[in-house]
Design a protein around this motif. Structure first.
Motif, PDB file in Angstrom:
ATOM      1  N   UNK A 129       0.873  -1.056  -0.216  1.00  0.00           N
ATOM      2  CA  UNK A 129       0.085  -0.078  -0.137  1.00  0.00           C
ATOM      3  C   UNK A 129       0.768   1.240  -0.074  1.00  0.00           C
ATOM      4  N   UNK A 130       1.830   1.123   0.779  1.00  0.00           N
ATOM      5  CA  UNK A 130       2.679   2.532   0.808  1.00  0.00           C
ATOM      6  C   UNK A 130       3.529   2.557  -0.604  1.00  0.00           C
ATOM      7  N   UNK A 131       3.617   1.522  -1.369  1.00  0.00           N
ATOM      8  CA  UNK A 131       4.330   1.707  -2.702  1.00  0.00           C
ATOM      9  C   UNK A 131       3.277   2.233  -3.431  1.00  0.00           C
ATOM     10  N   UNK A 132       2.063   1.716  -3.322  1.00  0.00           N
ATOM     11  CA  UNK A 132       0.968   2.287  -4.357  1.00  0.00           C
ATOM     12  C   UNK A 132       0.735   3.650  -4.084  1.00  0.00           C
ATOM     13  N   UNK A 133       0.738   4.050  -2.953  1.00  0.00           N
ATOM     14  CA  UNK A 133       0.220   5.459  -2.628  1.00  0.00           C
ATOM     15  C   UNK A 133       1.461   6.423  -2.876  1.00  0.00           C
ATOM     16  N   UNK A 134       2.695   6.007  -2.809  1.00  0.00           N
ATOM     17  CA  UNK A 134       3.930   6.740  -3.409  1.00  0.00           C
ATOM     18  C   UNK A 134       3.852   6.936  -4.707  1.00  0.00           C
ATOM     19  N   UNK A 135       3.220   6.066  -5.572  1.00  0.00           N
ATOM     20  CA  UNK A 135       3.372   5.963  -7.044  1.00  0.00           C
ATOM     21  C   UNK A 135       2.208   7.161  -7.511  1.00  0.00           C
ATOM     22  N   UNK A 136       1.172   7.427  -6.550  1.00  0.00           N
ATOM     23  CA  UNK A 136      -0.138   8.246  -6.913  1.00  0.00           C
ATOM     24  C   UNK A 136       0.063   9.371  -7.419  1.00  0.00           C
ATOM     25  N   UNK A 137       1.344  10.029  -6.922  1.00  0.00           N
ATOM     26  CA  UNK A 137       1.620  11.385  -7.266  1.00  0.00           C
ATOM     27  C   UNK A 137       2.476  11.375  -8.410  1.00  0.00           C
ATOM     28  N   UNK A 138       3.184  10.346  -8.891  1.00  0.00           N
ATOM     29  CA  UNK A 138       3.965  10.438 -10.046  1.00  0.00           C
ATOM     30  C   UNK A 138       3.054  10.135 -11.217  1.00  0.00           C
ATOM     31  N   UNK A 139       2.072   8.942 -10.870  1.00  0.00           N
ATOM     32  CA  UNK A 139       1.178   8.579 -12.006  1.00  0.00           C
ATOM     33  C   UNK A 139       0.186  10.000 -12.261  1.00  0.00           C
ATOM     34  N   UNK A 140       0.004  10.586 -11.399  1.00  0.00           N
ATOM     35  CA  UNK A 140      -1.072  11.822 -11.864  1.00  0.00           C
ATOM     36  C   UNK A 140      -0.185  12.673 -12.531  1.00  0.00           C
ATOM     37  N   UNK A 141       0.979  12.874 -12.412  1.00  0.00           N
ATOM     38  CA  UNK A 141       1.808  13.833 -13.063  1.00  0.00           C
ATOM     39  C   UNK A 141       1.878  13.422 -14.456  1.00  0.00           C
ATOM     40  N   UNK A 142       2.006  11.975 -14.891  1.00  0.00           N
ATOM     41  CA  UNK A 142       2.231  11.534 -16.063  1.00  0.00           C
ATOM     42  C   UNK A 142       0.992  11.498 -16.957  1.00  0.00           C
ATOM     43  N   UNK A 143      -0.133  11.298 -16.141  1.00  0.00           N
ATOM     44  CA  UNK A 143      -1.417  11.143 -16.762  1.00  0.00           C
ATOM     45  C   UNK A 143      -1.839  12.582 -17.190  1.00  0.00           C
ATOM     46  N   UNK A 144      -1.577  13.499 -16.354  1.00  0.00           N
ATOM     47  CA  UNK A 144      -1.955  15.080 -16.804  1.00  0.00           C
ATOM     48  C   UNK A 144      -1.084  15.375 -18.168  1.00  0.00           C
ATOM     49  N   UNK A 145       0.163  14.962 -18.253  1.00  0.00           N
ATOM     50  CA  UNK A 145       0.889  15.219 -19.461  1.00  0.00           C
ATOM     51  C   UNK A 145       0.160  14.569 -20.725  1.00  0.00           C
ATOM     52  N   UNK A 146      -0.217  13.368 -20.408  1.00  0.00           N
ATOM     53  CA  UNK A 146      -0.866  12.221 -21.499  1.00  0.00           C
ATOM     54  C   UNK A 146      -2.122  13.123 -21.832  1.00  0.00           C
ATOM     55  N   UNK A 147      -2.800  13.447 -20.910  1.00  0.00           N
ATOM     56  CA  UNK A 147      -4.032  14.272 -21.415  1.00  0.00           C
ATOM     57  C   UNK A 147      -3.751  15.557 -22.188  1.00  0.00           C
ATOM     58  N   UNK A 148      -2.753  16.093 -22.013  1.00  0.00           N
ATOM     59  CA  UNK A 148      -2.329  17.532 -22.769  1.00  0.00           C
ATOM     60  C   UNK A 148      -1.810  16.831 -24.195  1.00  0.00           C
ATOM     61  N   UNK A 149      -1.135  15.905 -24.129  1.00  0.00           N
ATOM     62  CA  UNK A 149      -0.741  15.280 -25.511  1.00  0.00           C
ATOM     63  C   UNK A 149      -1.995  14.889 -26.377  1.00  0.00           C
ATOM     64  N   UNK A 150      -2.868  14.360 -25.627  1.00  0.00           N
ATOM     65  CA  UNK A 150      -3.908  13.634 -26.380  1.00  0.00           C
ATOM     66  C   UNK A 150      -4.790  14.799 -27.033  1.00  0.00           C
ATOM     67  N   UNK A 151      -5.003  15.843 -26.021  1.00  0.00           N
ATOM     68  CA  UNK A 151      -5.880  17.086 -26.538  1.00  0.00           C
ATOM     69  C   UNK A 151      -5.184  17.669 -27.712  1.00  0.00           C
ATOM     70  N   UNK A 152      -3.922  17.630 -27.859  1.00  0.00           N
ATOM     71  CA  UNK A 152      -3.211  18.191 -28.987  1.00  0.00           C
ATOM     72  C   UNK A 152      -3.363  17.558 -30.239  1.00  0.00           C
ATOM     73  N   UNK A 153      -3.715  16.119 -29.983  1.00  0.00           N
ATOM     74  CA  UNK A 153      -3.868  15.313 -31.317  1.00  0.00           C
ATOM     75  C   UNK A 153      -5.518  15.219 -31.547  1.00  0.00           C
ATOM     76  N   UNK A 154      -6.212  16.014 -30.893  1.00  0.00           N
ATOM     77  CA  UNK A 154      -7.599  15.805 -31.001  1.00  0.00           C
ATOM     78  C   UNK A 154      -8.349  14.498 -30.573  1.00  0.00           C
TER      79      UNK A 154
END
Length: 976
Positions: free
Chosen positions: A234-259
């Motif tokens: 659980x500690x491993x998973x919760x520590x991953x949440x912050x990094x995964x959120x950052x990654x997915x925000x960047x993915x969202x931005x990239x996907x929007x730029x590709x329509x």
């Protein structure tokens, strides 16, 4: 039912039930309903659902019927429960339904399996979880997706069970599957990230599986561990949440730029779910969240309060981040001194230190300025909404909108920050106020919006910013001056200043300035003003009137104008919510100024019937109308005949249980009914017909029973003989039925009602209340009631005795028949209880009533009475001791006599104004023996009559039974 034949028949019927033709559809639905309890029906449905060659609509209908049947017939104790023999193949069949091609049907199957799991896992269906996990490992993408979907719904359902044993089972399940689910999530997420660069067709599928698995992990973490931080995974998973959120925000931005908008929306859901995990762990396991406090605050601060994150943001994510900051600030477990347990104290101190180390003066200043100068600014979309829908824009969002909407969220976070760090943030806000102090040019929209934002902050922080601002001076100079500017975009400032004054009115506005406030609000209510400003002014006016220091005399010079302007606003408003808001303000003014509203209220009375007709589909608006009419009727003091055609149907609809609207209108409708009765000078046929609703109300509306009883009492006093002849006996029968299930408070209310019967029409009422009297006399006979209840029982018995000795004897005989005793034995026991319990009767009026009744018994020529002569004399003498007073001339007088103006109100619902009902109560008291008979004189006459009946010898023997002290006290009042 033969399976093959049954399958064909059910299939044909389902096809008919999916038809658009009502003539075909209705009979089919009726047949399906009849088959719900037939053995084998659900096996047939499962075969139809599993046959992918059958039409999708028919299979969809079949799975819905199956799901509904699970709710009603799966449990063993359910009526017509599905047999164990049929359940076995059903479970086996469902456990292999991982190849469903239609997503909507697959979801319903997953929900269906979860419903069964709630009842049968793990005892009767232990293989369910292993089967699902095995399917999750499948190489077939469809099977894998459906298995994850099913696991999600099963875990979601099992996590919602709250019994201790169920929670322990879920924790055991979590321990067995968490590591596997975490690895599945990581692999699918990694697959999606790899496919992002190549834009492979399976990208959406991988993301969907990763999101479903994330949802499973959330339930496991929050509900599957007593202390999540004790698990390394659980500690491993919760520590991953912050990094995964950052990654997915960047993915969202990239996907929007590709329509690729659809995929970007799934990314948004993914990010939001990551933040939900943090919020849930913080809420349910705050001490397990301690090591993530600093990371969470840095995470939220980085994206929401620094320029770096701006290109990655979307509104719901900002709201979640701000809610996370607020939750950390408000968490009780992170405040030293709030948690007593010693073992938790080190973690509490650590949490507090982590929180304070983040919120430095620099950080707080940046947060405060960013909230005010960026998030508080009205946007272009806000101004467009203002133009297109000023009413919707002006009515504030309430409730828990801060959880989902950006503006309420930013405002609550600002208030929380300011309250927690007032000393640091007060100078920051004060400098912003000073920089915005001067008037801004009407055509400078940017400056206007900045000032609006600063004023918003000052209003929100009013209770914590109290000592920093001389609000009287600010109001008298700058603010009132800004209210007078009409040019350009100054409507923004006028609305905000109006709102700001309302926020500070109850905080720091002098009493002397209230007239100036009223005078400033009136022009803002006028027709020429912007609608949003008018509505805000109405709210501020209500806040000013609602203040503890409100002075009616100060407001009266403004009353006519304010009422007229608000009434015009009510007429011009288009939206139901707006009309409710304005009507509420009007209603509140009526309530506060009382009779002073009479000269100005006719226009409202004439308009409300029209509004009532227009609001047939808006129950909440009708509720506001009924509430307003309650205040108007009370303010008028007397209901005129012209109001009956409107009021009576309104009350009838509001209190009719057969009308759906009664759910909304009942409480206010009963209050209106009572107000109409209390302020009516005479009964009308329409008012009497209203009472047809009462029997059903007494049966089904126990929450409003008190008001119902007040209505009955008001009817009795309004037309005693007519009411008792028409409705008296049915109401008594209902009361008798209800008494067996009532608590003591309800019994007291019922007895007060019976007593009202007996007081208002003594000769008629004694026969009317006879059905309930045996219960009363029997309770006294047993003598086991609470003092207040016994006091009321004895009062009712005394009224019956004073009204009719014959009726009293008849009821005693009825009780004797019920308990299988002779009448003399029952009377003996009743008198013993009466004499014993009379000391518990504390209310002076009731003590006198009981004394009069006991005195009346002295001449009943009963041996039971004569045997208790001493006790009766003692009780009557004690009552005389309580109520006899000495006047200025040294003479004794009965303090409860009507002529001495020592009347009790005689009502349980005290009112602060004189109504027709009050007048009727006084007239009733003028005929009540308690207030018209001098107890001492009556006692003397009864003793003299007794002496005449029994003769001097026996009377002297009776005197000998009285102890010396009692006899001495009695002779202080009468001659014996």
């Amino acid at each position: 039912m033969e399976l093959n034949a049954a399958g064909t028949l059910v299939l044909e019927t389902l096809q008919q039930a999916a038809s658009q033709d009502v003539g075909v559809l209705k009979p089919a639905e009726q047949r399906l309903k009849q088959w719900e309890t037939e053995p084998g029906f659900y096996s047939v449905l499962l075969n139809i659902v599993s046959n992918h060659a059958i039409d999708v609509n028919v299979r969809w209908l079949a799975v819905l019927y199956f799901k509904n049947g699970i709710d009603r017939f799966w449990r063993k104790a359910a009526p017509n429960a599905i047999s164990e023999a049929e359940k076995i193949p059903l479970r086996q069949g469902l456990a292999s339904c991982f190849t469903e091609p239609v997503n909507q049907i697959a979801t319903q199957i997953a929900v269906l399996i979860s419903k069964i799991a709630r009842v049968e896992w793990p005892r009767d269906w232990p293989e369910l979880i292993p089967v699902i996990l095995e399917a999750v490992k499948s190489n077939n993408p469809l099977v894998q997706h459906r298995a994850i979907l099913t696991l999600h719904h099963v875990v979601k359902t099992l996590s919602s069970k709250r019994l201790v044993g169920d929670r322990k089972l879920f924790q055991e399940l979590t321990a067995g599957v968490f590591e596997f689910v975490l690895s599945v999530w990581s692999s699918h997420l990694q697959a999606f990230l790899s496919q992002m660069s190549e834009e492979t067709p399976t990208m959406a599928e991988s993301l969907e599986k990763a999101l479903l698995t994330l949802r499973i992990l959330r339930k496991l973490v929050v509900y599957g561990y007593r202390n999540p931080h004790e698990s390394q995974e659980v500690r491993l998973f919760l520590s991953m949440v912050f990094d995964r959120a950052k990654t997915m925000l960047e993915c969202r931005k990239s996907l929007l730029s590709r329509d690729k908008t659809a995929l970007a929306e799934v990314c948004e859901k993914f990010v939001i779910h990551l933040t939900k995990i943090l919020l849930d762990v913080l809420e349910h396991h705050p001490l397990s969240f301690v090591e993530y406090i600093h990371m969470s605050l840095e995470f939220a601060g980085y994206y929401v309060f620094t320029p770096t994150g701006e290109g990655l943001l979307f509104e719901r994510f900002i709201v979640q981040c701000l809610n996370l900051v607020k939750a950390i600030l408000l968490c009780v477990e992170y405040k030293p001194g709030k948690v007593v347990e010693d073992k938790k104290e080190p973690e509490v101190l650590r949490a507090h230190e982590l929180k304070m180390s983040f919120f430095t003066e620099v950080t707080l200043t940046e947060f405060c300025r960013k909230l005010v100068t960026h998030y508080f600014l009205l946007t272009k979309a806000d101004l467009e909404q203002w133009d297109s829908d000023p009413e919707g824009f002006a009515i504030d969002e309430g409730g828990e909108s801060w959880k989902y909407s950006l503006r309420p969220c930013t405002e609550t976070v600002f208030v929380t920050l300011f309250h927690e760090f007032r000393a640091t943030l007060s100078p920051v806000l004060l400098s912003m106020v000073q920089s915005s102090h001067s008037l801004v040019p009407p055509d400078d929209l940017t400056a206007i919006l900045r000032k609006d934002a600063v004023y918003n902050a000052v209003g929100l922080a009013a209770f914590d910013f109290y000592d920093e601002v001389n609000f009287d001076q600010w109001f008298s100079t700058t603010l009132t001056q800004e209210l007078r500017v009409k040019e350009g975009n100054y409507r923004v400032i006028r609305r905000r200043v109006t709102w700001l004054i309302g926020q500070w009115t109850g905080v720091k506005l002098s009493q002397e300035l209230r007239p100036a406030l009223y005078a400033a609000m009136l022009p803002l209510l006028g027709r020429g003003e912007d609608m949003a400003v008018r509505l805000t002014a109405s709210s501020t006016l209500k806040l000013a009137i609602d203040d503890f220091e409100f002075n009616t005399d100060q407001f009266l010079p403004f009353l006519e104008t304010a009422f007229s302007l608000l009434f015009a606003l009510l007429q011009e408003a288009q939206e139901c919510d707006t009309k409710m808001h304005v009507l509420y303000v009007l209603s509140f003014i009526i309530e506060r100024v009382g009779f002073s509203i009479r000269p100005f209220a006719n226009s409202l009375v004439q308009y409300l019937p029209q509004l009532w007709q227009q609001s047939a589909e808006h129950n909440m608006l009708r509720c506001a109308i009924v509430s307003t009419m309650v205040h108007l009727v009370k303010a008028f003091g007397m209901v005129t005949e012209t109001l009956y055609p409107f009021l009576v149907p309104m009350v009838a609809l509001s209190t009719d249980l057969s009308q759906p609207a009664h759910v909304y209108l009942m409480e206010d409708g009963l209050e209106l009914w009572l107000a109409v009765l209390e302020n009516s000078s005479q009964v009308t046929p329409e008012l009497l017909q209203l009472f047809r609703n009462m029997p059903h109300l007494l049966e089904h509306c126990t929450d409003n029973i008190r008001t119902c009883f007040y209505i009955i009492q008001a009817n009795i006093l309004l037309a005693p003989d007519l009411f008792l002849k028409t409705y008296g006996e049915p109401i008594i029968m209902h009361c008798d039925d209800m008494l067996s299930d009532m608590r003591s408070e309800g019994v007291v209310l019922t007895m007060r009602l019976v007593e009202t019967y007996l007081r208002a029409a003594p000769s008629l009422a004694t026969d009317v209340v006879k059905p309930i009297l045996p219960r009363v006399f029997l309770a006294v006979y047993k003598g086991e009631e609470y003092p207040m209840v016994m006091s009321m029982y004895l009062s009712v018995m005394s009224r019956v005795l004073l009204n009719s000795l014959q009726a009293f004897s008849q009821v005693v005989q009825k009780v004797a028949n019920l308990v299988g005793e002779r009448q003399e034995v029952v009377l003996d026991k009743i008198l013993d209880v009466w004499l014993d319990k009379m000391a518990l009767v504390t209310q002076l009026e009731r003590r006198k009533l009981l004394g009069l009744a006991l005195a009346s018994l002295l001449t009943a020529q009963s041996s039971a009475v004569l045997e208790r002569f001493c006790g009766i004399v003692l009780c009557v003498t004690e009552a005389l001791n309580d109520m006899m007073k000495i006047d200025e001339e040294g003479s004794l007088y009965d303090s409860l006599m009507f002529s001495n103006n020592h009347l009790s109100s005689g009502s349980e619902d005290d009112v602060d104004y004189e109504t027709e009902h009050d007048h009727r109560r006084k007239l009733l008291s003028a005929t009540d023996p308690v207030y018209t008979t001098v107890l001492r004189d009556y006692f003397q006459r009864q003793v003299a009559e007794l002496q005449s009946q029994v003769g001097p010898v026996q009377f002297e023997q009776l005197i000998q039974t009285i102890d010396v002290e009692t006899l001495q006290q009695a002779r202080a009042f009468i001659v014996m």
